[in-house]
Structures are given as structure tokens and as C-alpha cells.
Motif scaffolding. Structure first.
Motif, PDB file in Angstrom:
ATOM      1  N   GLY A   1      -6.224   1.668  -6.994  1.00  0.00           N
ATOM      2  CA  GLY A   1      -5.374   2.746  -7.481  1.00  0.00           C
ATOM      3  C   GLY A   1      -5.205   3.947  -6.568  1.00  0.00           C
ATOM      4  O   GLY A   1      -6.103   4.312  -5.814  1.00  0.00           O
ATOM      5  N   VAL A   2      -4.036   4.578  -6.648  1.00  0.00           N
ATOM      6  CA  VAL A   2      -3.681   5.876  -6.061  1.00  0.00           C
ATOM      7  C   VAL A   2      -3.994   5.936  -4.572  1.00  0.00           C
ATOM      8  O   VAL A   2      -4.651   6.866  -4.089  1.00  0.00           O
ATOM      9  N   GLY A   3      -3.495   4.941  -3.845  1.00  0.00           N
ATOM     10  CA  GLY A   3      -3.749   4.884  -2.410  1.00  0.00           C
ATOM     11  C   GLY A   3      -3.181   6.042  -1.624  1.00  0.00           C
ATOM     12  O   GLY A   3      -3.691   6.386  -0.551  1.00  0.00           O
ATOM     13  N   ALA A   4      -2.114   6.671  -2.121  1.00  0.00           N
ATOM     14  CA  ALA A   4      -1.495   7.776  -1.387  1.00  0.00           C
ATOM     15  C   ALA A   4      -2.214   9.103  -1.611  1.00  0.00           C
ATOM     16  O   ALA A   4      -1.960  10.075  -0.912  1.00  0.00           O
ATOM     17  N   GLY A   5      -3.096   9.171  -2.602  1.00  0.00           N
ATOM     18  CA  GLY A   5      -3.827  10.390  -2.873  1.00  0.00           C
ATOM     19  C   GLY A   5      -3.065  11.370  -3.746  1.00  0.00           C
ATOM     20  O   GLY A   5      -1.874  11.206  -4.010  1.00  0.00           O
ATOM     21  N   LEU A   6      -3.776  12.401  -4.206  1.00  0.00           N
ATOM     22  CA  LEU A   6      -3.222  13.436  -5.073  1.00  0.00           C
ATOM     23  C   LEU A   6      -3.369  14.791  -4.385  1.00  0.00           C
ATOM     24  O   LEU A   6      -4.437  15.115  -3.872  1.00  0.00           O
ATOM     25  N   MET A   7      -2.305  15.592  -4.404  1.00  0.00           N
ATOM     26  CA  MET A   7      -2.309  16.870  -3.703  1.00  0.00           C
ATOM     27  C   MET A   7      -2.605  18.028  -4.643  1.00  0.00           C
ATOM     28  O   MET A   7      -2.223  18.015  -5.814  1.00  0.00           O
ATOM     29  N   ARG A   8      -3.284  19.041  -4.117  1.00  0.00           N
ATOM     30  CA  ARG A   8      -3.538  20.299  -4.795  1.00  0.00           C
ATOM     31  C   ARG A   8      -3.319  21.433  -3.784  1.00  0.00           C
ATOM     32  O   ARG A   8      -3.255  21.190  -2.583  1.00  0.00           O
ATOM     33  N   VAL A   9      -3.280  22.677  -4.278  1.00  0.00           N
ATOM     34  CA  VAL A   9      -3.173  23.837  -3.398  1.00  0.00           C
ATOM     35  C   VAL A   9      -4.289  24.811  -3.758  1.00  0.00           C
ATOM     36  O   VAL A   9      -4.543  25.080  -4.938  1.00  0.00           O
ATOM     37  N   ALA A  10      -4.984  25.319  -2.737  1.00  0.00           N
ATOM     38  CA  ALA A  10      -6.085  26.242  -2.974  1.00  0.00           C
ATOM     39  C   ALA A  10      -5.548  27.585  -3.462  1.00  0.00           C
ATOM     40  O   ALA A  10      -4.584  28.119  -2.902  1.00  0.00           O
TER      41      ALA A  10
ATOM     42  N   ARG B   1       4.964  -9.723   0.788  1.00  0.00           N
ATOM     43  CA  ARG B   1       5.511  -8.453   1.280  1.00  0.00           C
ATOM     44  C   ARG B   1       5.095  -7.326   0.337  1.00  0.00           C
ATOM     45  O   ARG B   1       5.190  -7.455  -0.880  1.00  0.00           O
ATOM     46  N   PHE B   2       4.644  -6.228   0.929  1.00  0.00           N
ATOM     47  CA  PHE B   2       4.271  -5.058   0.136  1.00  0.00           C
ATOM     48  C   PHE B   2       5.368  -4.003   0.189  1.00  0.00           C
ATOM     49  O   PHE B   2       6.126  -3.919   1.159  1.00  0.00           O
ATOM     50  N   LYS B   3       5.439  -3.198  -0.873  1.00  0.00           N
ATOM     51  CA  LYS B   3       6.419  -2.126  -0.915  1.00  0.00           C
ATOM     52  C   LYS B   3       6.121  -1.100   0.170  1.00  0.00           C
ATOM     53  O   LYS B   3       4.958  -0.838   0.482  1.00  0.00           O
ATOM     54  N   THR B   4       7.170  -0.520   0.724  1.00  0.00           N
ATOM     55  CA  THR B   4       7.025   0.518   1.742  1.00  0.00           C
ATOM     56  C   THR B   4       7.775   1.763   1.291  1.00  0.00           C
ATOM     57  O   THR B   4       8.584   1.724   0.364  1.00  0.00           O
ATOM     58  N   ASP B   5       7.483   2.881   1.935  1.00  0.00           N
ATOM     59  CA  ASP B   5       8.151   4.159   1.627  1.00  0.00           C
ATOM     60  C   ASP B   5       8.043   4.494   0.142  1.00  0.00           C
ATOM     61  O   ASP B   5       9.014   4.852  -0.513  1.00  0.00           O
ATOM     62  N   THR B   6       6.835   4.386  -0.384  1.00  0.00           N
ATOM     63  CA  THR B   6       6.625   4.667  -1.797  1.00  0.00           C
ATOM     64  C   THR B   6       5.184   5.122  -2.003  1.00  0.00           C
ATOM     65  O   THR B   6       4.317   4.836  -1.161  1.00  0.00           O
ATOM     66  N   THR B   7       4.930   5.834  -3.098  1.00  0.00           N
ATOM     67  CA  THR B   7       3.553   6.188  -3.447  1.00  0.00           C
ATOM     68  C   THR B   7       2.950   5.192  -4.424  1.00  0.00           C
ATOM     69  O   THR B   7       1.783   5.292  -4.769  1.00  0.00           O
ATOM     70  N   VAL B   8       3.756   4.253  -4.898  1.00  0.00           N
ATOM     71  CA  VAL B   8       3.272   3.245  -5.851  1.00  0.00           C
ATOM     72  C   VAL B   8       3.113   1.930  -5.088  1.00  0.00           C
ATOM     73  O   VAL B   8       4.063   1.171  -4.906  1.00  0.00           O
ATOM     74  N   TYR B   9       1.898   1.687  -4.619  1.00  0.00           N
ATOM     75  CA  TYR B   9       1.662   0.551  -3.741  1.00  0.00           C
ATOM     76  C   TYR B   9       1.541  -0.753  -4.528  1.00  0.00           C
ATOM     77  O   TYR B   9       1.267  -0.763  -5.722  1.00  0.00           O
ATOM     78  N   GLY B  10       1.736  -1.852  -3.797  1.00  0.00           N
ATOM     79  CA  GLY B  10       1.622  -3.166  -4.390  1.00  0.00           C
ATOM     80  C   GLY B  10       2.661  -4.104  -3.808  1.00  0.00           C
ATOM     81  O   GLY B  10       3.530  -3.696  -3.022  1.00  0.00           O
ATOM     82  N   PRO B  11       2.594  -5.376  -4.180  1.00  0.00           N
ATOM     83  CA  PRO B  11       3.559  -6.348  -3.663  1.00  0.00           C
ATOM     84  C   PRO B  11       4.985  -6.039  -4.117  1.00  0.00           C
ATOM     85  O   PRO B  11       5.207  -5.680  -5.286  1.00  0.00           O
ATOM     86  N   ALA B  12       5.930  -6.176  -3.205  1.00  0.00           N
ATOM     87  CA  ALA B  12       7.335  -6.036  -3.584  1.00  0.00           C
ATOM     88  C   ALA B  12       7.773  -7.220  -4.433  1.00  0.00           C
ATOM     89  O   ALA B  12       8.666  -7.100  -5.276  1.00  0.00           O
ATOM     90  N   ALA B  13       7.141  -8.350  -4.215  1.00  0.00           N
ATOM     91  CA  ALA B  13       7.383  -9.558  -5.011  1.00  0.00           C
ATOM     92  C   ALA B  13       6.116 -10.394  -4.961  1.00  0.00           C
ATOM     93  O   ALA B  13       5.347 -10.319  -3.993  1.00  0.00           O
ATOM     94  N   LEU B  14       5.882 -11.172  -6.016  1.00  0.00           N
ATOM     95  CA  LEU B  14       4.704 -12.031  -6.051  1.00  0.00           C
ATOM     96  C   LEU B  14       5.118 -13.431  -6.488  1.00  0.00           C
ATOM     97  O   LEU B  14       5.112 -13.762  -7.677  1.00  0.00           O
ATOM     98  N   PRO B  15       5.498 -14.282  -5.506  1.00  0.00           N
ATOM     99  CA  PRO B  15       5.904 -15.656  -5.848  1.00  0.00           C
ATOM    100  C   PRO B  15       4.695 -16.474  -6.311  1.00  0.00           C
ATOM    101  O   PRO B  15       3.701 -16.585  -5.594  1.00  0.00           O
ATOM    102  N   VAL B  16       4.798 -17.029  -7.508  1.00  0.00           N
ATOM    103  CA  VAL B  16       3.693 -17.813  -8.074  1.00  0.00           C
ATOM    104  C   VAL B  16       4.227 -19.132  -8.625  1.00  0.00           C
ATOM    105  O   VAL B  16       5.424 -19.297  -8.858  1.00  0.00           O
ATOM    106  N   ALA B  17       3.303 -20.059  -8.834  1.00  0.00           N
ATOM    107  CA  ALA B  17       3.619 -21.340  -9.467  1.00  0.00           C
ATOM    108  C   ALA B  17       2.458 -21.699 -10.387  1.00  0.00           C
ATOM    109  O   ALA B  17       1.408 -21.051 -10.369  1.00  0.00           O
ATOM    110  N   TRP B  18       2.650 -22.763 -11.186  1.00  0.00           N
ATOM    111  CA  TRP B  18       1.603 -23.194 -12.118  1.00  0.00           C
ATOM    112  C   TRP B  18       1.919 -24.620 -12.548  1.00  0.00           C
ATOM    113  O   TRP B  18       3.012 -25.139 -12.306  1.00  0.00           O
TER     114      TRP B  18
END
Length: 409
Positions: A287-296, A386-403
Motif C-alpha cells: 500500500g501507498v507506494g507514493a507516500g503521503l505529504m504533510r507541511v510543517a 504491465r504496471f500502471k505509470t504516472d499515477t499514485t495508485v500502483y498496481g497492474p494495468a491489466a492482469l490476464p488470468v486463466a482457470w
């Protein structure tokens, strides 16, 4: 002060190298320079915090580290940290102003009673989506065919919003979490959403129901400082947008992590009671790979490093959740791990308002997907995901699966 201090680029997740953890350089930073000056993709400079104890200190003390900057201005140009605070911008408020909004949110989406009321609907939605796939064997994009429809259906039903209108909040979510657009690009899709949700708010004011939006509107009217239509609209719109994209990505990303560690997926298939703990572990790990910002807000220090009033601080949440001082063998996915204390949903007064809904969805999926589709597998080699780019919500852009088969509910 800042001009005399050397900076380095902000480390951001690199899934090609570390698919389920922070960038490789984070471990060395956490050990050698746990509070370091960084330059961010949007051009600002900030102090990066990577240790668990320091992260909790910053997130837990809004008096010294304000949320007025917003949480993602280091990554997203559409969220400039110096943008004036506007009516209804609850996510950037501190103190009593923020508490006022949280007290209206909680009865709508966070209480134990509400979560238990939602549970059958979430289970039904997950089962219906799997039923709709039962005639196929793949390859299927799990993100498009399961994760996104699940979270969209759940948030639409919670707020009693027609599922057919989902594109209007999908467009805002895509714009909101994208690093490619600026404020004008976000406003172009956000204002139509406000118009749409504003109409719903006024309708609930006239004829409230049992849905979460009705509870927001009713509680807002009854508050000692009654909420305006714009405040209520921004709250409901925030739920619609944030409640779909972030959780959908975590479902998909978590499934990939489990498929990459097959014995743990198989254990969930055999014992769905492990799902609750598995959900917490996946949020800790991913979770939250891009981090959370605050200001002092004042001259202060973190980890012995002086921080001047007005300087930005980025809490690298994933780095903190991978701190070996807090979690043994933190790079390893372990669904038996006692993850109490992870900060994947944030920490302190600004922790995620929708975390109980997210937990419910994640736990339901982890108790249902492996059990009903125990033969689930990647349809391509993991290195081709492929993973999503240019975003703060990380994860696969698509997840091809079978069963082989989908078992009946």
C-alpha cells in the motif's frame, strides 16, 4: 535553508525490479539516512521519512505536520500543495474542521453495524461477477472483468447511484490519480461530477433513504453547524471516486502477489477464514507506494533532523511498512503475520475514511476468489505484466488470468 542542502530524486516504486515492495534504494536510505531531502516529480522539494517510528510520529501529529498541503502534491500536478483551501475540501483540513466531516462520514460508512449491513451485498456482488465468468476459461483481464466492476458496483450501491452512470466517476478517478494532468484537466471532469452528485444530494434532502448518501445528507442537516450542499457534494463525490479506483487496484495487485506465492493462495482456497489477516498483510506489503505529504507548521525535527516551518514532509508509507525494526522479514508476503500497527491506511486523524469498506471488499474477495477458482493462474509470464505509470495508485494495468473451472457459490 533548503537551497544549501543536497537533494536526491524521490524514490518511487519500480515494479520491474521490486514488484511487491519499495524501490531498491529505500532500504539503504531507511538504514543510513532515514530523513533525507528529495526532489519530487512535480518539482517541489521535501523531506522524505522512511522509518516506521518516524512515519507514525509525522502522521499522528497534525499540530506540527498539517494536512493543508494535501497528500499527493509531490506526485500530482493537479494537487498543488499551495492551492487555497476551498469550501468542502475536508481531506486538507485539520483539527475541529476535519473532525466535523469525520463525524458525519462515520455513521454512513464506518460503524460495525453499517459494515455488517453491507456484507451480504458485497458477497453477492463478488459471486455474481464470478458466475458471469463461469462459462469462460480465459484468458480474462481480472482487473477489468472483476476488480473494477466489483468496487464500482459496491460503491454505487452504497450511495444508491445507478451503475449505468459509473463512467462519470471513473473519468474523475482516472484524472485525479494521474500524474499527467494539471488542475484545469481535473476541473474539466470534476465539475460535471459535482453537478451530478449535487442533484443527488438535493434529492436525498427531499426524500432520504437508507443508503450512505442519505445518511450523509441527514446527518449533515442535523449537525450543530449544518453542512452546505457543496460540502455534502464533495464528501459524496470523494467516496464515489476514491472508493472505486484504490480498492480495485489493491484487489488486482494483491491477487498478483498471491499468485506469485502459490502456497499462500492455495491456503486461502482451503481456509477462507485466513482472508481477514491476508487482507491486512497485502495492504501492509503493497500500500501507498507514493507516500503521503504533510507541511510543517513550526520549526521542529524528525529523527534528529531539523525541519523548518513551511517545509514539506513525505511519509513513505510502504517503506515504513517494510521497516525490519517493526516487521520481521518485511519483504516476504506472510498471510499469518500479525500485522497490527501497519499504516497502509494511514495513521492518526487523517487515516483513510473508507478503510472499513476497503477491508470488507478485500476480505470478501480473498475468502471467495481462491475458494471458487482454486485453479486461477496467470495467463502470461509474470515479467510480462504491465504496471500502471504516472499515477499514485500502483498496481497492474491489466492482469490476464486463466482457470480450469469456477466452482458454484
Amino acid at each position: 535553508m533548503s537551497s544549501t542542502i543536497s537533494t536526491q530524486p524521490l524514490p518511487v516504486p519500480r515494479e520491474d525490479v521490486c514488484p511487491f515492495g519499495p524501490a531498491p534504494e529505500v532500504a539503504e536510505l531507511r538504514a543510513q539516512s532515514p530523513v533525507v531531502r528529495v526532489s519530487c516529480p512535480t518539482g517541489i522539494e521535501a523531506w522524505l521519512v522512511t522509518r516506521y517510528a518516524d512515519a507514525r510520529e509525522v502522521l499522528g501529529d497534525p499540530r506540527r505536520f498539517s494536512n493543508h498541503s494535501g497528500q499527493a502534491g509531490h506526485m500530482l500536478a493537479n494537487m498543488p500543495p499551495d492551492k487555497p483551501l476551498e469550501e468542502g475540501d475536508f481531506s486538507r483540513m485539520d483539527g475541529p474542521d476535519h473532525v466535523r466531516f469525520r463525524r458525519v462520514f462515520a455513521p454512513a460508512i464506518s460503524t460495525v453495524r453499517r459494515i455488517e449491513e453491507f456484507r451480504p451485498m458485497v458477497q453477492r456482488t463478488a459471486d455474481e461477477l464470478l458466475d458471469s465468468l463461469a462459462g469462460e476459461t480465459g484468458p480474462v483481464d481480472l482487473h477489468e472483468r472483476f476488480s473494477k466492476p466489483l468496487t464500482t458496483s459496491v460503491i454505487a450501491e452504497l450511495l444508491d447511484v445507478p451503475y449505468a452512470d459509473r463512467e462519470i466517476f471513473h473519468r474523475v478517478a482516472d484524472a485525479l490519480f494521474s500524474g499527467k494532468g494539471d488542475v484545469d484537466d481535473l476541473d474539466a471532469v470534476r465539475f460535471p461530477l459535482f453537478d451530478y452528485v449535487g442533484d443527488l444530494v438535493r434529492a436525498r434532502r427531499e426524500k432520504p433513504g437508507e443508503d450512505a448518501m442519505s445518511v450523509l445528507v441527514t446527518r449533515g442537516q442535523q449537525h450543530e453547524q449544518p453542512f452546505t450542499d457543496l460540502e455534502l457534494t464533495k464528501m459524496a463525490a470523494g467516496l464515489l471516486v476514491a472508493g472505486y479506483d484504490t480498492t480495485a487496484s489493491m484487489i488486482t495487485y494483491g491477487t498478483l502477489a498471491l499468485l506469485a506465492d502459490r502456497p499462500q493462495f492455495d491456503r486461502l482456497a482451503a481456509d477462507p477464514s485466513l482472508a481477514g489477516n491476508a487482507a491486512e498483510e497485502l495492504v501492509r506489503l503493497l500500500g501507498v507506494g507514493a507516500g503521503l505529504m504533510r507541511v510543517a507548521t513550526e520549526d521542529t525535527e524528525i529523527g534528529g533532523v531539523p525541519i523548518a516551518a513551511g517545509e514539506y514532509v513525505i511519509v513513505q508509507v510502504q517503506a515504513a511498512n517494510h521497516d525490519p525494526e517493526r516487521f520481521a522479514d518485511p519483504e516476504r508476503l506472510d498471510i499469518d503475520r500479525q500485522t497490527n500497527g501497519h499504516i497502509g491506511f494511514g495513521h492518526g486523524p487523517h487515516q483513510c475514511a473508507g478503510q472499513q469498506i476497503a477491508r470488507l471488499e478485500l476480505t470478501t474477495v480473498l475468502a471467495t476468489l481462491p475458494r471458487r477458482v482454486p485453479s486461477l493462474r496467470l495467463a502470461v509470464p509474470q515479467e510480462e505484466i504491465r504496471f500502471k505509470t504516472d499515477t499514485t495508485v500502483y498496481g497492474p494495468a491489466a492482469l490476464p488470468v486463466a482457470w480450469d473451472e469456477i466452482r458454484p457459490a
